[in-house]
Scaffold this motif. Structure first.
Motif, mmCIF file in Angstrom:
data_model
loop_
_atom_site.group_PDB
_atom_site.id
_atom_site.type_symbol
_atom_site.label_atom_id
_atom_site.label_comp_id
_atom_site.label_asym_id
_atom_site.label_seq_id
_atom_site.Cartn_x
_atom_site.Cartn_y
_atom_site.Cartn_z
ATOM 1 N N GLY A 47 0.792 -1.223 0.000
ATOM 2 C CA GLY A 47 0.000 0.000 0.000
ATOM 3 C C GLY A 47 0.823 1.271 0.000
ATOM 4 N N ILE A 48 2.068 1.186 -0.443
ATOM 5 C CA ILE A 48 2.926 2.369 -0.533
ATOM 6 C C ILE A 48 2.637 3.074 -1.857
ATOM 7 C CG2 ILE A 48 5.317 3.182 -0.612
ATOM 8 C CD1 ILE A 48 6.099 0.725 1.027
ATOM 9 N N PRO A 49 2.362 4.382 -1.844
ATOM 10 C CA PRO A 49 2.022 5.092 -3.088
ATOM 11 C C PRO A 49 3.114 4.950 -4.146
ATOM 12 C CG PRO A 49 1.597 6.480 -1.173
ATOM 13 C CD PRO A 49 2.338 5.277 -0.667
ATOM 14 N N SER A 50 2.715 4.588 -5.352
ATOM 15 C CA SER A 50 3.668 4.452 -6.451
ATOM 16 C C SER A 50 2.941 4.690 -7.762
ATOM 17 C CB SER A 50 4.323 3.067 -6.454
ATOM 18 O OG SER A 50 3.352 2.061 -6.662
ATOM 19 N N ALA A 51 3.697 5.003 -8.803
ATOM 20 C CA ALA A 51 3.114 5.234 -10.125
ATOM 21 C C ALA A 51 2.913 3.900 -10.836
ATOM 22 C CB ALA A 51 4.033 6.140 -10.944
ATOM 23 N N GLU A 195 1.402 15.331 -2.729
ATOM 24 C CA GLU A 195 1.328 13.882 -2.872
ATOM 25 C C GLU A 195 2.715 13.312 -3.150
ATOM 26 O OE1 GLU A 195 -1.429 13.225 -6.002
ATOM 27 O OE2 GLU A 195 -3.204 13.566 -4.746
ATOM 28 N N GLY A 196 2.896 12.046 -2.778
ATOM 29 C CA GLY A 196 4.190 11.411 -2.960
ATOM 30 C C GLY A 196 4.098 10.147 -3.783
ATOM 31 N N CYS A 197 5.263 9.672 -4.223
ATOM 32 C CA CYS A 197 5.333 8.490 -5.078
ATOM 33 C C CYS A 197 6.659 7.777 -4.826
ATOM 34 C CB CYS A 197 5.211 8.907 -6.543
ATOM 35 S SG CYS A 197 5.470 7.582 -7.735
ATOM 36 N N PHE A 198 6.598 6.480 -4.546
ATOM 37 C CA PHE A 198 7.809 5.685 -4.341
ATOM 38 C C PHE A 198 8.655 5.685 -5.611
ATOM 39 C CE2 PHE A 198 9.859 1.548 -5.052
ATOM 40 C CZ PHE A 198 10.729 1.504 -3.968
ATOM 41 N N LEU A 199 9.972 5.813 -5.435
ATOM 42 C CA LEU A 199 10.891 5.788 -6.568
ATOM 43 C C LEU A 199 11.693 4.491 -6.585
ATOM 44 C CD1 LEU A 199 11.983 7.338 -8.997
ATOM 45 C CD2 LEU A 199 13.656 8.426 -7.485
#
Length: 336
Positions: A47-51, A195-199
């Motif tokens: 559930g970690i925010p990612s694209a 908002e954030g996004c995992f890299l």
């Protein structure tokens, strides 16, 4: 130390004598973090925010993935051990850019990843973990990199208070991996929406960790202590940290020269970039090039760089002698 060097060390770790202790991530953990496709699946499951990301192979699959995700999008290799057109990632913003990439990659069977582009500043969470539990964490925000599109290496940034939300995401990932040792967890954060996004996550230190070390962070010492004694101190870091700016002038100078040389930046843009570089250097609390206490390494670095630059400029500006089509070769030029 980069990916290639760590790969080499891990390959010979079993052959090292007992008196030598290798301070490095577990081999299985190292290669799992390198696999971006596998890591993306794990991040999504936690559930970690990612694209959105799609694995592809072949030009047709690349086009289908781009059409599915929409513009702009990012194309990158499956593993950090490889590059794509000499870059870590390519940002495609329109059909012309996609066609240019397909022409360059024509016939290549290499598997790739296509991901929806997320606009935001890069943040690094440097952390120390012990058997799946976070011991300590520090955050760095990258304000500028050596690439126009925001990829590449950070050349200017600052140490900031670690984000509670993203530290929480990091804890979930560290627990799932049973992570032990030090690492770098990267995410992007939109300046407009927050908002954030995992890299990605790397089982090693990033290039800009040095400024944290110089500012008093002791993660590296604690990692060495952990590996040496199989334990680490439990003291956490202070609740608030001072925002320390860093600059990597040498890296930025080389990137400016590269853009000027390949024609991607004109005179005005180059002058502006040089001014930003100087401004960052003057305002920085920490310089990754070296230390005023021992300026000799930086002096040698810049002396070699400018000597090489002058040679390149001389060769570039030297006129090529014209030879008449009717000129006869001299005796020394005749075949013997």
């Amino acid at each position: 130390m980069g990916t290639r060097e760590i790969n080499l060390l891990l390959s010979v770790a079993g052959d090292l004598p007992d008196r030598i202790r290798l301070i490095a991530p577990r081999s299985d953990l190292w290669f799992r973090c390198l696999d971006k496709s596998q890591m993306s699946g794990l991040v999504d499951s936690l559930g970690i925010p990612s694209a959105p990301l799609l694995p592809v192979s072949g030009n047709g699959a690349v086009k289908d993935a781009v059409e599915s995700l929409g513009w702009p999008c990012v194309i990158k290799p499956v593993s950090e051990q490889t590059s794509i057109c000499g870059e870590k990632a390519l940002i495609l913003r329109d059909p012309e850019g996609l066609q240019g990439f397909l022409n360059d990659a024509s016939g290549s069977p290499e598997p790739l990843l296509v991901q929806k582009y997320f606009m935001g500043r890069r943040h690094n969470l440097y952390f120390l973990a012990e058997h799946g539990r976070i011991v300590d964490v520090e955050e760095t925000r990258v304000d500028r990199t050596d690439r126009r599109n925001g990829t590449g290496l950070g050349v200017a940034g600052r140490r900031i208070q670690a984000s509670p939300e993203w530290v929480s995401h990091l804890r979930k990932l560290v627990s799932s991996l049973d992570y032990h040792g030090m690492g770098c967890f990267q995410f992007l954060e939109s300046e407009q929406t927050g908002e954030g996004c995992f890299l990605e996550v790397n089982a090693r230190l990033g290039a800009n960790y040095g400024h944290l070390q110089k500012s008093g962070a002791d993660l590296l010492e604690r990692w060495i202590e952990q590996a040496s004694l199989n334990e680490s101190r439990n003291e956490g870091r202070p609740e608030t940290v001072r925002s320390l700016k860093y600059a990597w002038t040498y890296g930025e100078l080389r990137s400016i020269e590269r853009r000027w040389s390949d024609g991607s930046a004109g005179l005005g843009e180059t002058a502006h970039d040089l001014w930003k570089m100087v401004e960052s250097g003057l305002k920085a609390d920490v310089h990754l090039d070296g230390s005023w206490r021992d300026p000799r390494p930086a002096w040698v670095l810049y002396r070699r760089y400018f000597a090489s630059l002058l040679k390149r400029l001389y060769r570039k500006g030297r006129p090529v002698p014209k030879v008449s089509a009717h000129a006869r070769p001299t005796q020394s030029a005749l075949p013997r």
